[in-house]
Design a protein around this motif. Structure first.
Motif, PDB file in Angstrom:
ATOM      1  N   ASP A  92       8.451  -6.822  -6.181  1.00 46.43           N
ATOM      2  CA  ASP A  92       8.793  -7.619  -5.331  1.00 46.43           C
ATOM      3  C   ASP A  92       7.437  -7.001  -4.305  1.00 46.43           C
ATOM      4  O   ASP A  92       6.961  -7.794  -3.418  1.00 46.43           O
ATOM      5  CB  ASP A  92       8.846  -8.867  -4.502  1.00 46.43           C
ATOM      6  CG  ASP A  92      10.641  -7.926  -4.554  1.00 46.43           C
ATOM      7  OD1 ASP A  92      10.905  -6.675  -4.277  1.00 46.43           O
ATOM      8  OD2 ASP A  92      11.666  -8.836  -3.539  1.00 46.43           O
ATOM      9  N   GLU A  93       8.512  -6.183  -3.339  1.00 51.85           N
ATOM     10  CA  GLU A  93       7.546  -4.895  -2.443  1.00 51.85           C
ATOM     11  C   GLU A  93       6.770  -4.265  -3.162  1.00 51.85           C
ATOM     12  O   GLU A  93       5.952  -3.538  -2.277  1.00 51.85           O
ATOM     13  CB  GLU A  93       8.538  -4.263  -2.460  1.00 51.85           C
ATOM     14  CG  GLU A  93       8.334  -3.124  -3.069  1.00 51.85           C
ATOM     15  CD  GLU A  93       9.719  -1.863  -3.484  1.00 51.85           C
ATOM     16  OE1 GLU A  93       9.245  -1.156  -3.440  1.00 51.85           O
ATOM     17  OE2 GLU A  93      10.958  -2.364  -3.059  1.00 51.85           O
ATOM     18  N   ASN A  94       6.129  -4.514  -3.988  1.00 48.02           N
ATOM     19  CA  ASN A  94       4.240  -3.916  -4.670  1.00 48.02           C
ATOM     20  C   ASN A  94       3.730  -5.057  -5.154  1.00 48.02           C
ATOM     21  O   ASN A  94       2.202  -4.813  -5.679  1.00 48.02           O
ATOM     22  CB  ASN A  94       4.982  -2.978  -5.906  1.00 48.02           C
ATOM     23  CG  ASN A  94       5.893  -1.682  -6.202  1.00 48.02           C
ATOM     24  OD1 ASN A  94       6.723  -1.549  -6.152  1.00 48.02           O
ATOM     25  ND2 ASN A  94       5.472  -0.902  -4.502  1.00 48.02           N
ATOM     26  N   ILE A  95       3.564  -5.931  -4.844  1.00 43.74           N
ATOM     27  CA  ILE A  95       3.282  -7.487  -5.660  1.00 43.74           C
ATOM     28  C   ILE A  95       1.878  -6.982  -4.310  1.00 43.74           C
ATOM     29  O   ILE A  95       0.230  -7.337  -5.435  1.00 43.74           O
ATOM     30  CB  ILE A  95       3.157  -8.744  -4.801  1.00 43.74           C
ATOM     31  CG1 ILE A  95       4.834  -9.044  -5.504  1.00 43.74           C
ATOM     32  CG2 ILE A  95       2.138  -9.561  -4.483  1.00 43.74           C
ATOM     33  CD1 ILE A  95       5.213 -10.427  -4.406  1.00 43.74           C
ATOM     34  N   ASN A  96       1.326  -6.329  -2.946  1.00 43.80           N
ATOM     35  CA  ASN A  96      -0.565  -6.271  -2.698  1.00 43.80           C
ATOM     36  C   ASN A  96      -1.012  -5.820  -3.660  1.00 43.80           C
ATOM     37  O   ASN A  96      -1.900  -5.367  -4.015  1.00 43.80           O
ATOM     38  CB  ASN A  96      -0.340  -6.083  -1.637  1.00 43.80           C
ATOM     39  CG  ASN A  96       0.060  -6.847  -0.701  1.00 43.80           C
ATOM     40  OD1 ASN A  96       0.593  -8.268  -0.591  1.00 43.80           O
ATOM     41  ND2 ASN A  96       0.071  -6.957   0.744  1.00 43.80           N
ATOM     42  N   ASP A  97       0.375  -4.658  -4.210  1.00 42.29           N
ATOM     43  CA  ASP A  97      -0.970  -3.221  -4.901  1.00 42.29           C
ATOM     44  C   ASP A  97      -1.357  -3.998  -6.334  1.00 42.29           C
ATOM     45  O   ASP A  97      -1.962  -3.792  -6.355  1.00 42.29           O
ATOM     46  CB  ASP A  97       0.654  -1.988  -5.100  1.00 42.29           C
ATOM     47  CG  ASP A  97       0.673  -1.712  -3.816  1.00 42.29           C
ATOM     48  OD1 ASP A  97      -0.704  -1.033  -3.237  1.00 42.29           O
ATOM     49  OD2 ASP A  97       1.311  -0.733  -3.902  1.00 42.29           O
ATOM     50  N   ALA A  98      -0.866  -4.477  -6.779  1.00 43.63           N
ATOM     51  CA  ALA A  98      -0.611  -5.323  -8.656  1.00 43.63           C
ATOM     52  C   ALA A  98      -1.342  -5.660  -7.918  1.00 43.63           C
ATOM     53  O   ALA A  98      -2.602  -5.805  -8.930  1.00 43.63           O
ATOM     54  CB  ALA A  98       0.878  -5.773  -8.967  1.00 43.63           C
ATOM     55  N   VAL A  99      -2.028  -7.172  -7.327  1.00 41.80           N
ATOM     56  CA  VAL A  99      -3.700  -7.683  -7.296  1.00 41.80           C
ATOM     57  C   VAL A  99      -4.913  -6.565  -7.083  1.00 41.80           C
ATOM     58  O   VAL A  99      -5.772  -7.600  -7.174  1.00 41.80           O
ATOM     59  CB  VAL A  99      -3.039  -8.617  -6.073  1.00 41.80           C
ATOM     60  CG1 VAL A  99      -4.323  -9.418  -5.850  1.00 41.80           C
ATOM     61  CG2 VAL A  99      -1.861  -9.721  -6.409  1.00 41.80           C
ATOM     62  N   ILE A 201      -4.731 -13.993  -2.328  1.00 39.31           N
ATOM     63  CA  ILE A 201      -5.519 -14.281  -3.624  1.00 39.31           C
ATOM     64  C   ILE A 201      -6.864 -14.779  -2.386  1.00 39.31           C
ATOM     65  O   ILE A 201      -8.305 -14.440  -3.207  1.00 39.31           O
ATOM     66  CB  ILE A 201      -5.261 -15.331  -4.254  1.00 39.31           C
ATOM     67  CG1 ILE A 201      -3.583 -14.469  -5.098  1.00 39.31           C
ATOM     68  CG2 ILE A 201      -5.859 -16.271  -5.392  1.00 39.31           C
ATOM     69  CD1 ILE A 201      -4.190 -13.392  -5.544  1.00 39.31           C
ATOM     70  N   LYS A 202      -7.041 -15.671  -1.363  1.00 38.35           N
ATOM     71  CA  LYS A 202      -8.305 -15.571  -1.446  1.00 38.35           C
ATOM     72  C   LYS A 202      -9.205 -14.885  -0.747  1.00 38.35           C
ATOM     73  O   LYS A 202     -10.137 -14.660  -1.144  1.00 38.35           O
ATOM     74  CB  LYS A 202      -7.625 -16.623   0.182  1.00 38.35           C
ATOM     75  CG  LYS A 202      -7.674 -17.908   0.191  1.00 38.35           C
ATOM     76  CD  LYS A 202      -6.589 -18.668   1.593  1.00 38.35           C
ATOM     77  CE  LYS A 202      -7.102 -20.011   1.144  1.00 38.35           C
ATOM     78  NZ  LYS A 202      -6.867 -20.516   2.556  1.00 38.35           N
TER      79      LYS A 202
END
Length: 426
Positions: A92-99, A201-202
């Protein structure tokens, strides 16, 4: 709780928060598959899926893999007849990197001709791998029969002939024509901050402007056929199939119960009768593939050449028995319990939850909760299963595909036609 948002450009977001996990699965679902192709473009949906991993303006191919590995994540993609999905699972701490990686692949892939040529060779090897699998060969052939004269009959992988025509322009033109925010869903399931995710996402996707892609569903013209494919194999591999209903048909859940009873499990009719009691096969099962407006019900079996007649007769006798109403309440109730159990167990991971909400929103424009699915299964009536059984188990409408050493066993067509013509009512 499953929440849905729609950006100004038409992109839909579905999000399911699961507080007790430490991961999240994120997927980009695009309503483009082999059903959106023609003779010249067959295989392009799947090929584009591959090419999005081959390098962007910001990352070389190895850097895409390294950036996901560096955060302990998993990234992959797949293509079906009706959609393509690119997905990642991370802490969950890496969501920004994944997106960031997913959006970079999605918008900034280079599609260099040199990389296209390499990937053509890779996909040709993938096609050869499937051609070396007799189980896949007979499944593909039954699909071709059921959806004859429709793009639904096309192979998802395409053909070697088509692949060799792919170039940068063809890939980019296909994406521009078929990829649109209006036919795309971003799905997430797991532990995440919903407000931050929507803003993310926006930031990454709201600039995407493309007209609504024109997606036309074309159904096939089903006509019963028997087709054999010659391969020098020790066993004969066979599919018996019939055209069936789509996902939104009111008899969809009764069909699932029917499949479970007939050949969906180790306690099913054909597994017990054909394998356990008579020892005629090693592998045998039935399955259903449901699409938007239609589907396939099929039985697969691998057997010795001298067991073909006994195996087929046993399968047809079980079909006729069920068609005549010989389904016990014990079988009926057990099937419903198994379907419910398999469904709930399948939702134990964030990946499966993300897939469930993403696919359902993309294909059916709906958000459905697990309790709704369970209710639909519970609501299946015994009479509903009898009704779908009577419609589906018409031996005169069954197609058969098989592969094996046809040069050595030249009389297989005659044997199959003879067995199809026998009386199973007595």
């Amino acid at each position: 709780m499953i929440n849905k948002y729609t950006l100004d450009n038409g992109l839909r977001i579905v999000a399911e928060k699961i507080d007790y996990v430490k991961s999240a699965s994120i997927g980009i679902w695009v309503k483009v598959g082999s059903n959106n192709e023609d003779n010249d473009t067959n295989g392009l949906s799947h090929f584009i899926e591959h090419m999005l991993f081959k390098g962007t303006e910001n990352r070389k191919a190895n850097k895409i893999a390294e950036d996901i590995d560096n955060i302990g994540g998993q990234i992959n993609a797949f293509t079906s007849k009706e959609y393509t999905c690119f997905y990642v699972k991370v802490l969950d701490e890496n969501i920004n990197d994944a997106v960031d990686v997913l959006s970079d692949m999605f918008f900034n892939s280079l599609f260099q001709q040199e990389e296209i040529e390499k990937e053509i060779s890779v996909v040709i090897e993938e096609i050869k791998m499937y051609e070396d699998s007799p189980e896949d060969v007979v499944h593909d052939k039954i699909t071709e029969i059921v959806f004859d004269k429709s793009p639904m009959a096309y192979s998802i992988l395409g053909t070697e002939k088509n692949l060799r025509t792919f170039n940068t322009k063809k890939v980019i033109d296909f994406m521009r024509k078929n990829y649109s925010p209006y036919n795309t869903v971003m799905a997430i399931a797991g532990n995440f901050d919903e407000e931050n995710f929507i803003e993310l996402i926006k930031d990454k996707f709201e600039h995407w402007q493309n007209e609504n892609a024109s997606l036309i569903y074309m159904d096939g013209e089903y006509e019963r056929k028997i087709i054999g494919v010659n391969k020098e194999l020790e066993q004969l591999h066979m599919c018996i199939g019939n055209k069936t209903i789509g996902r939104h048909d009111p008899y969809y859940y009764p069909l699932l119960v029917l499949n479970n009873i007939f050949g969906g499990t180790m306690s099913s009719r054909i597994f017990q009768e054909v394998r356990e009691k008579k020892g005629l096969v090693y592998s045998i099962y039935s399955f259903v593939s449901n699409y938007t407006n239609s589907g396939i019900f099929s039985i697969y079996a691998g057997m010795s050449y001298d067991q073909v007649e006994d195996a087929l007769r046993t399968i047809f006798k079980e079909m006729t028995s069920m068609k005549n109403g010989n389904i016990t309440l014990e079988e009926f109730n057990r099937a419903k319990q198994q379907i419910k159990g398999n469904y709930i167990l399948g939702l134990e991971s964030t990946s499966s939850r993300m897939s469930s909400i993403g696919r359902r929103e993309l294909i059916y424009d709906e958000v459905v909760y697990p309790e709704d699915i369970i209710k639909s299964i519970n609501d299946v009536k015994y009479e509903d299963v009898l009704k779908i059984t009577n419609d589906l188990f018409d031996i005169n409408k069954l197609s058969i595909t098989y592969t094996g050493n046809l040069n050595k066993h030249k009389d297989l067509d005659d044997k199959i036609n003879k067995i199809l013509g026998e009386d199973y009512e007595s």
